[in-house]
Design a protein around this motif. Structure first.
Motif, PDB file in Angstrom:
ATOM      1  N   SER A   1       0.850  -1.191   0.000  1.00  8.56           N
ATOM      2  CA  SER A   1       0.000   0.000   0.000  1.00  8.56           C
ATOM      3  C   SER A   1       0.887   1.242   0.000  1.00  8.56           C
ATOM      4  O   SER A   1       2.017   1.207   0.499  1.00  8.56           O
ATOM      5  N   PRO A   2       0.373   2.352  -0.575  1.00 13.01           N
ATOM      6  CA  PRO A   2       1.184   3.569  -0.634  1.00 13.01           C
ATOM      7  C   PRO A   2       1.445   4.114   0.775  1.00 13.01           C
ATOM      8  O   PRO A   2       0.625   3.906   1.673  1.00 13.01           O
TER       9      PRO A   2
ATOM     10  N   GLU B   1       1.107   6.905   2.238  1.00 15.52           N
ATOM     11  CA  GLU B   1       0.082   7.739   2.877  1.00 15.52           C
ATOM     12  C   GLU B   1      -1.108   6.916   3.384  1.00 15.52           C
ATOM     13  O   GLU B   1      -1.873   7.376   4.217  1.00 15.52           O
TER      14      GLU B   1
END
Lengths: 222, 221
Positions: A112-113, A115
């Motif tokens: 997942s990114p 952020e």
């Protein structure tokens, strides 16, 4: 040829880790081949050894098994970790499937990114403490036995201890409201085969890091 | 109480359809309780009927079973649709797990945003025709038997037929290059219990329509 099962995957947890856990819990020694480059992966595909062009691959008892659940079911069945009858199997299956849903969140987390990572940890914590752990806390409390199903060590116990440790790596105090699970964790960790697997130098893989994520993307990118 | 299995889900295919297929193939009559609103789901959750707060849930043999794979495994074993030994089960599991992977893509297609739909359809067709169908075509070719595993009807045959039909709904000529899958489709469709399930008025559900998507989303979100 050694006769030992041979696992082909990346040098990391991913979808193969539950297989390593189950074989280790059953006291079965196994060999591993690690994919490091795309070329190795493409060669496997070209050689026709991956039924659906995917790993995990486990060579066992003359079969080239793919599909994680198929592999796990086979190992559990072979090594008497699947309950004594159809109804116990049904319970084990329900528990394992629920735990697998929780583990899926952990599996995808490294990808997942940045952020989104904090929010994802919160989601894992929420699901673990509100949806999944309460079920097993209650099961253990109600029957007062050492193992989840049929008063006997099974695949469900292995899957649960793996999940507890994986979630704790992200949320160290996650078991604070779950005394039965704390005792379960201690009990399972002390079983000889599992204790051995939890020691340094075992085939157990460390938590995924950036290097692992890079390797995954490199080997499997389309 | 009727003794028949009772299925709890919304009135559509989703993750319950494979279970409907399996029960029907085994000749087992079942009842259905449809969730229409979020309140229906909440009520089941509050009752403690849903082990992990989710449907599908099937009341069967005194159990409230959840998790579609667990339910399907139970039904398949109970009705002798799971092979004769551990190795046949291993084969069936491998075939079924891949079918489930393809099914997932088919299930979520209707929920794709409009601008992603065409790409998603292309992915489905690519995976179906390059990754999955060739395997089953080859299996049938290599052993020349009527069924996928052990020369005996099993859940692998049921689930493959279900998926072939769903794939054809996406792209009618998707089986063009797979003659053995075409004859498999015809053969399995003619098994009496399956033939009955394929007729209008059975409990088989139609594909979800765009207009029904908001209603389904409301139940689960």
């Amino acid at each position: 040829m050694s006769g030992k099962p041979r696992l082909t995957y990346l040098n990391g947890r991913g979808r193969m880790e539950p297989v390593r856990w189950l074989l280790a819990a059953a006291g079965v020694e196994f060999e591993e081949i690690f994919l490091e480059t795309r070329e190795q992966y493409e060669k496997l595909i070209k050689d026709g050894v991956l039924m659906f062009q995917q790993v995990p691959l486990v060579e066992i008892d003359g079969m080239k098994m793919v599909q994680t659940r198929a592999i796990l079911s086979y190992i559990a069945g072979k090594h008497n970790l699947y309950g004594k009858d159809l109804k116990e199997r049904a319970l084990i299956d329900m528990y394992v499937e629920g735990i697998t849903d929780l583990m899926q969140m952990i599996l995808v987390f490294p990808f997942s990114p940045p952020e989104a990572k904090e929010k994802n940890i919160d989601s894992i914590k929420e699901r673990a403490t509100n949806r999944y752990f309460p079920v097993f806390e209650k099961v253990l409390k109600q029957h007062g036995q050492d193992f989840l199903v049929g008063n006997k060590f099974s695949w469900a116990d292995v899957q649960l201890i793996e999940a507890i440790l994986a979630v704790e790596e992200k949320i160290p105090a996650v078991l604070s409201g779950f005394p039965q699970l704390q005792a379960f964790k201690k009990r399972m960790s002390n079983m000889p085969t599992i204790k051995k697997f939890l020691q340094p130098g075992s085939p157990r893989k460390p938590p995924p890091d950036e290097c692992y994520v890079e390797t995954v993307l490199k080997v499997f990118k389309k | 109480m009727s003794g028949k299995p009772k299925l709890h889900y919304f009135n559509g295919r989703g993750r319950m359809e494979s279970i409907r297929w399996l029960l029907a193939a085994a000749g087992v009559e079942f009842e259905e309780c449809f969730l229409e609103t979020k309140d229906d789901l909440t009520k089941l959750q509050k009752d403690g009927s849903l082990m992990f707060q989710q449907v599908p849930m099937v009341e069967i043999d005194g159990m409230k079973m959840v998790q579609s794979r667990a339910i399907a495994n139970y039904i398949a074993t109970k009705y002798n649709l799971y092979g004769k030994d551990l190795k046949e089960r291993a084969l069936i599991d491998m075939y079924v797990e891949a079918i489930i992977d393809l099914n997932e893509l088919l299930i979520i297609h209707i929920f794709q945003p409009a601008d992603k739909k065409e790409q998603h359809l292309a992915t489905i067709v690519d995976k179906a025709t390059n990754r999955y169908f060739p395997v089953y075509e080859k299996v049938l070719k290599d052993h020349g038997q009527g069924f996928l595993v052990g020369n005996q009807f099993s859940r692998a045959d049921v689930q493959l037929l279900e998926t072939l039909l769903m794939a054809e709904e996406c792209k009618p000529d998707i089986l063009a290059k797979f003659p053995l899958l075409q004859s498999f489709k015809a053969r399995i469709s003619n098994i009496p219990t399956i033939k009955k399930f394929l007729q209008p008025g059975s409990q088989r559900k139609p594909p979800l329509q765009e207009k029904d998507v908001p209603k389904v989303m409301k139940i689960f979100h």
